[in-house]
Design a protein around this motif. Structure first.
Motif, PDB file in Angstrom:
ATOM      1  N   LEU A 118       9.291   5.088  -3.614  1.00 51.05           N
ATOM      2  CA  LEU A 118       9.483   3.654  -3.370  1.00 51.05           C
ATOM      3  C   LEU A 118       9.639   2.867  -4.664  1.00 51.05           C
ATOM      4  O   LEU A 118      10.029   1.696  -4.647  1.00 51.05           O
ATOM      5  CB  LEU A 118       8.292   3.075  -2.590  1.00 51.05           C
ATOM      6  CG  LEU A 118       8.004   3.715  -1.233  1.00 51.05           C
ATOM      7  CD1 LEU A 118       6.792   3.052  -0.588  1.00 51.05           C
ATOM      8  CD2 LEU A 118       9.217   3.615  -0.316  1.00 51.05           C
ATOM      9  N   VAL A 119       9.289   3.492  -5.785  1.00 52.97           N
ATOM     10  CA  VAL A 119       9.300   2.770  -7.059  1.00 52.97           C
ATOM     11  C   VAL A 119      10.731   2.694  -7.594  1.00 52.97           C
ATOM     12  O   VAL A 119      11.409   3.704  -7.737  1.00 52.97           O
ATOM     13  CB  VAL A 119       8.374   3.452  -8.085  1.00 52.97           C
ATOM     14  CG1 VAL A 119       8.430   2.719  -9.420  1.00 52.97           C
ATOM     15  CG2 VAL A 119       6.947   3.489  -7.547  1.00 52.97           C
ATOM     16  N   THR A 120      11.158   1.475  -7.826  1.00 52.08           N
ATOM     17  CA  THR A 120      12.511   1.200  -8.304  1.00 52.08           C
ATOM     18  C   THR A 120      12.382   0.476  -9.633  1.00 52.08           C
ATOM     19  O   THR A 120      11.427  -0.277  -9.832  1.00 52.08           O
ATOM     20  CB  THR A 120      13.241   0.306  -7.274  1.00 52.08           C
ATOM     21  OG1 THR A 120      13.192   0.954  -6.007  1.00 52.08           O
ATOM     22  CG2 THR A 120      14.694   0.089  -7.659  1.00 52.08           C
ATOM     23  N   GLU A 121      13.335   0.703 -10.529  1.00 54.16           N
ATOM     24  CA  GLU A 121      13.285   0.031 -11.820  1.00 54.16           C
ATOM     25  C   GLU A 121      14.440  -0.950 -11.961  1.00 54.16           C
ATOM     26  O   GLU A 121      15.566  -0.659 -11.555  1.00 54.16           O
ATOM     27  CB  GLU A 121      13.349   1.055 -12.962  1.00 54.16           C
ATOM     28  CG  GLU A 121      12.060   1.832 -13.122  1.00 54.16           C
ATOM     29  CD  GLU A 121      12.002   2.576 -14.430  1.00 54.16           C
ATOM     30  OE1 GLU A 121      13.061   2.886 -15.013  1.00 54.16           O
ATOM     31  OE2 GLU A 121      10.867   2.850 -14.881  1.00 54.16           O
ATOM     32  N   PHE A 122      14.115  -2.084 -12.553  1.00 58.25           N
ATOM     33  CA  PHE A 122      15.128  -3.059 -12.922  1.00 58.25           C
ATOM     34  C   PHE A 122      15.192  -3.122 -14.442  1.00 58.25           C
ATOM     35  O   PHE A 122      14.154  -3.256 -15.104  1.00 58.25           O
ATOM     36  CB  PHE A 122      14.768  -4.443 -12.362  1.00 58.25           C
ATOM     37  CG  PHE A 122      15.686  -5.528 -12.835  1.00 58.25           C
ATOM     38  CD1 PHE A 122      17.017  -5.529 -12.478  1.00 58.25           C
ATOM     39  CD2 PHE A 122      15.217  -6.539 -13.657  1.00 58.25           C
ATOM     40  CE1 PHE A 122      17.876  -6.526 -12.933  1.00 58.25           C
ATOM     41  CE2 PHE A 122      16.058  -7.542 -14.118  1.00 58.25           C
ATOM     42  CZ  PHE A 122      17.399  -7.530 -13.751  1.00 58.25           C
ATOM     43  N   ALA A 123      16.396  -3.035 -14.987  1.00 53.02           N
ATOM     44  CA  ALA A 123      16.568  -3.140 -16.438  1.00 53.02           C
ATOM     45  C   ALA A 123      16.687  -4.616 -16.791  1.00 53.02           C
ATOM     46  O   ALA A 123      17.743  -5.223 -16.637  1.00 53.02           O
ATOM     47  CB  ALA A 123      17.812  -2.371 -16.872  1.00 53.02           C
ATOM     48  N   SER A 124      15.585  -5.207 -17.246  1.00 57.77           N
ATOM     49  CA  SER A 124      15.588  -6.643 -17.537  1.00 57.77           C
ATOM     50  C   SER A 124      16.094  -6.948 -18.937  1.00 57.77           C
ATOM     51  O   SER A 124      16.358  -8.098 -19.269  1.00 57.77           O
ATOM     52  CB  SER A 124      14.187  -7.224 -17.340  1.00 57.77           C
ATOM     53  OG  SER A 124      13.253  -6.582 -18.165  1.00 57.77           O
ATOM     54  N   SER A 125      16.224  -5.939 -19.744  1.00 52.71           N
ATOM     55  CA  SER A 125      16.822  -6.085 -21.068  1.00 52.71           C
ATOM     56  C   SER A 125      17.315  -4.701 -21.476  1.00 52.71           C
ATOM     57  O   SER A 125      17.161  -3.742 -20.712  1.00 52.71           O
ATOM     58  CB  SER A 125      15.810  -6.636 -22.078  1.00 52.71           C
ATOM     59  OG  SER A 125      14.754  -5.714 -22.259  1.00 52.71           O
TER      60      SER A 125
ATOM     61  N   GLY B  20       0.798  -1.220   0.000  1.00 53.19           N
ATOM     62  CA  GLY B  20       0.000   0.000   0.000  1.00 53.19           C
ATOM     63  C   GLY B  20       0.834   1.274   0.000  1.00 53.19           C
ATOM     64  O   GLY B  20       0.292   2.374   0.003  1.00 53.19           O
ATOM     65  N   GLY B  21       2.136   1.113  -0.015  1.00 55.89           N
ATOM     66  CA  GLY B  21       3.009   2.288  -0.009  1.00 55.89           C
ATOM     67  C   GLY B  21       2.946   3.079  -1.297  1.00 55.89           C
ATOM     68  O   GLY B  21       3.102   4.291  -1.302  1.00 55.89           O
ATOM     69  N   VAL B  22       2.707   2.378  -2.398  1.00 54.06           N
ATOM     70  CA  VAL B  22       2.605   3.033  -3.702  1.00 54.06           C
ATOM     71  C   VAL B  22       1.153   3.013  -4.147  1.00 54.06           C
ATOM     72  O   VAL B  22       0.526   1.939  -4.191  1.00 54.06           O
ATOM     73  CB  VAL B  22       3.466   2.321  -4.769  1.00 54.06           C
ATOM     74  CG1 VAL B  22       3.332   3.025  -6.123  1.00 54.06           C
ATOM     75  CG2 VAL B  22       4.923   2.255  -4.334  1.00 54.06           C
TER      76      VAL B  22
ATOM     77  N   SER C 209       6.196  -5.756  -5.080  1.00 58.18           N
ATOM     78  CA  SER C 209       5.158  -5.869  -6.112  1.00 58.18           C
ATOM     79  C   SER C 209       5.640  -5.325  -7.443  1.00 58.18           C
ATOM     80  O   SER C 209       6.154  -4.205  -7.510  1.00 58.18           O
ATOM     81  CB  SER C 209       3.911  -5.064  -5.733  1.00 58.18           C
ATOM     82  OG  SER C 209       3.195  -5.649  -4.703  1.00 58.18           O
ATOM     83  N   THR C 210       5.432  -6.098  -8.487  1.00 57.01           N
ATOM     84  CA  THR C 210       5.660  -5.606  -9.840  1.00 57.01           C
ATOM     85  C   THR C 210       4.559  -4.620 -10.176  1.00 57.01           C
ATOM     86  O   THR C 210       3.374  -4.933 -10.015  1.00 57.01           O
ATOM     87  CB  THR C 210       5.613  -6.770 -10.831  1.00 57.01           C
ATOM     88  OG1 THR C 210       6.681  -7.660 -10.540  1.00 57.01           O
ATOM     89  CG2 THR C 210       5.745  -6.270 -12.263  1.00 57.01           C
ATOM     90  N   LEU C 211       4.933  -3.446 -10.647  1.00 59.93           N
ATOM     91  CA  LEU C 211       3.930  -2.424 -10.947  1.00 59.93           C
ATOM     92  C   LEU C 211       3.740  -2.201 -12.434  1.00 59.93           C
ATOM     93  O   LEU C 211       2.618  -1.984 -12.889  1.00 59.93           O
ATOM     94  CB  LEU C 211       4.327  -1.103 -10.287  1.00 59.93           C
ATOM     95  CG  LEU C 211       4.344  -1.145  -8.761  1.00 59.93           C
ATOM     96  CD1 LEU C 211       5.042   0.084  -8.200  1.00 59.93           C
ATOM     97  CD2 LEU C 211       2.928  -1.249  -8.214  1.00 59.93           C
TER      98      LEU C 211
ATOM     99  N   CYS D   2       7.818  -1.985  -6.300  1.00 56.31           N
ATOM    100  CA  CYS D   2       7.892  -1.327  -4.992  1.00 56.31           C
ATOM    101  C   CYS D   2       9.060  -1.921  -4.225  1.00 56.31           C
ATOM    102  O   CYS D   2       9.130  -3.127  -4.035  1.00 56.31           O
ATOM    103  CB  CYS D   2       6.591  -1.527  -4.224  1.00 56.31           C
ATOM    104  SG  CYS D   2       6.718  -0.984  -2.501  1.00 56.31           S
ATOM    105  N   ARG D   3       9.955  -1.089  -3.754  1.00 55.42           N
ATOM    106  CA  ARG D   3      11.142  -1.614  -3.086  1.00 55.42           C
ATOM    107  C   ARG D   3      10.859  -2.086  -1.662  1.00 55.42           C
ATOM    108  O   ARG D   3      11.704  -2.715  -1.040  1.00 55.42           O
ATOM    109  CB  ARG D   3      12.278  -0.596  -3.107  1.00 55.42           C
ATOM    110  CG  ARG D   3      12.072   0.642  -2.293  1.00 55.42           C
ATOM    111  CD  ARG D   3      13.322   1.520  -2.403  1.00 55.42           C
ATOM    112  NE  ARG D   3      13.109   2.836  -1.858  1.00 55.42           N
ATOM    113  CZ  ARG D   3      13.225   3.124  -0.555  1.00 55.42           C
ATOM    114  NH1 ARG D   3      13.501   2.193   0.328  1.00 55.42           N
ATOM    115  NH2 ARG D   3      13.020   4.362  -0.144  1.00 55.42           N
TER     116      ARG D   3
END
Ligand SMILES: [Zn+2]
Ligand SMILES: [Zn+2]
Length: 121
Positions: free
Chosen positions: A57-64, A9-11, A77-79, A72-73
């Motif tokens: 709180l939103v963090t990004e991962f570069a998957s490609s 619920g943080g985001v 949760s995947t957003l 959400c860190r």
């Protein structure tokens, strides 16, 4: 307008853009990223999400090379998924929407790697 939040619920976000289509993606990156049989997303135009709270709180991962997966860190949760090559589009994870997504799911992607353990349609 679509609204949603993460598990803790943080985001809390909303997206005002035009809803394009929705899909279940069975690529192995979505399976890992979601810890599930598919990544289910709705594509929305106009680049995106407005955060009512928790933007920090939103963090990004570069998957490609071009793919960015926002999560959400705190709770993990995947957003969303987005491509740096298509800055006008964001793919919002269907399971984070509130209320529940009630539109059609038009596409299934990467069905060649769809797990055999998923329930049959
Ligand atoms: Zn969270
Ligand atoms: Zn995928």
């Amino acid at each position: 307008m679509l609204k949603g939040s993460c598990l803790c619920g943080g985001v809390v976000y909303h997206a005002d853009g035009k809803v394009r289509d929705a899909s279940h993606c069975y690529c192995t990156m979505c399976q890992k990223g979601h810890g599930a049989g598919a990544g289910s997303y709705v594509n929305v135009g106009n680049a995106g999400l407005t955060y009512e709270r928790g933007a920090e709180l939103v963090t990004e991962f570069a998957s490609s090379e071009a793919g960015r997966r926002g999560f959400c860190r705190v709770c993990g949760s995947t957003l969303y998924w987005r491509s740096t090559r298509e800055p006008d589009n964001i793919a919002i994870a269907l399971g984070t929407l509130e209320p529940e997504y009630d539109g059609p799911v038009q596409r299934e992607l990467y069905t060649d790697t769809k797990p055999a353990w998923l329930p049959k349609a």
